[in-house]
Scaffold this active site. Structure first.
Site, PDB file in Angstrom:
ATOM      1  N   GLY A  46       0.782  -1.215   0.058  1.00  0.00           N
ATOM      2  CA  GLY A  46      -0.165  -0.431  -0.543  1.00  0.00           C
ATOM      3  C   GLY A  46       0.968   1.599  -0.180  1.00  0.00           C
ATOM      4  CD  GLN A  51       3.232   5.537   3.058  1.00  0.00           C
ATOM      5  OE1 GLN A  51       2.330   4.777   1.995  1.00  0.00           O
ATOM      6  NE2 GLN A  51       4.643   5.054   3.135  1.00  0.00           N
ATOM      7  CB  CYS A  89       5.031   2.159   7.454  1.00  0.00           C
ATOM      8  SG  CYS A  89       4.713   3.260   6.656  1.00  0.00           S
ATOM      9  CG  LEU A  90       6.773   0.581   1.317  1.00  0.00           C
ATOM     10  CD1 LEU A  90       5.477   0.991   0.295  1.00  0.00           C
ATOM     11  CD2 LEU A  90       8.213  -0.176   1.146  1.00  0.00           C
ATOM     12  CG  HIS A 131      -0.288   1.696   6.805  1.00  0.00           C
ATOM     13  ND1 HIS A 131       0.928   1.030   7.999  1.00  0.00           N
ATOM     14  CD2 HIS A 131      -0.003   2.374   6.839  1.00  0.00           C
ATOM     15  CE1 HIS A 131       1.608   1.335   7.716  1.00  0.00           C
ATOM     16  NE2 HIS A 131       1.697   2.161   6.596  1.00  0.00           N
ATOM     17  CD  GLU A 132      -0.855   2.618   2.700  1.00  0.00           C
ATOM     18  OE1 GLU A 132      -0.208   3.132   3.097  1.00  0.00           O
ATOM     19  OE2 GLU A 132      -0.356   1.721   3.021  1.00  0.00           O
ATOM     20  CG  HIS A 135       0.205   6.892   5.623  1.00  0.00           C
ATOM     21  ND1 HIS A 135       0.911   7.817   6.073  1.00  0.00           N
ATOM     22  CD2 HIS A 135       0.240   5.456   5.139  1.00  0.00           C
ATOM     23  CE1 HIS A 135       2.345   5.898   6.713  1.00  0.00           C
ATOM     24  NE2 HIS A 135       1.917   4.971   5.549  1.00  0.00           N
TER      25      HIS A 135
HETATM   26 ZN    ZN Z   1       2.242   3.080   5.565  1.00  0.00          ZN
END
Ligand code: ZN
Length: 150
Positions: A46, A51, A89-90, A131-132, A135
């Site tokens: 995701g 991000q 998380c990226l 999660h997304e 953000h």
């Molecule tokens: Zn994330």
């Protein structure tokens, strides 16, 4: 398509509340394509627009290979159950932790054609949606993880 730079923790962008998309333009579609490519390149499931430095309510998710999900202005409209699973998380490299998330989530969003749709996901997909969407409100999984893993 182009690969975008993924913003990392410490960057203020990740803590801002994103604005809704008020018109889906060719730029929006390019962003969706680029986000998908960036997410796949980073082996993520995701990615949210902040991000990649864009403060708009846009998310891409791909928990099943070849079946990308694009969410514009997403809102969770129903949830049920509970799961405690590992998350990463990226934008937060090398940290993993256990979070408590709903087991099932229904999200309402616009697709790239501007049509409203509902999507219900369970397990990993439910986690990815939560999660997304976090953000988009400047929240990271580390804010509510109940246990950090080594
Ligand atoms: Zn994330």
């Amino acid at each position: 398509m182009a690969k975008l730079n993924i913003v990392k923790i410490g960057d203020e962008t990740l803590r801002k509340v994103c604005r809704p998309v008020d018109a889906i333009t060719p730029r929006t579609l390019t962003l969706l394509d680029d986000m998908l490519e960036t997410m796949r390149d980073a082996n993520g499931v995701g990615l949210a627009a902040p991000q990649v430095g864009i403060l708009r309510r846009i998310v891409v998710i791909e928990v099943e290979e070849g079946k990308p999900i694009e969410l514009i202005n997403p809102k969770i409209i129903a949830y049920a159950g509970e799961q405690r699973e590992q998350e990463g998380c990226l934008s937060v490299p090398n940290r993993w932790g256990i979070t408590v998330r709903p087991k099932h989530v229904t999200v309402r969003a616009l697709n790239r054609h501007g049509e409203t749709f509902d999507l219900t996901g369970s397990d990993l997909l439910a986690r990815a949606i939560c999660h997304e969407l976090d953000h988009l409100d400047g929240k990271l999984f580390i804010d509510n993880m109940v246990e950090e893993l080594e």
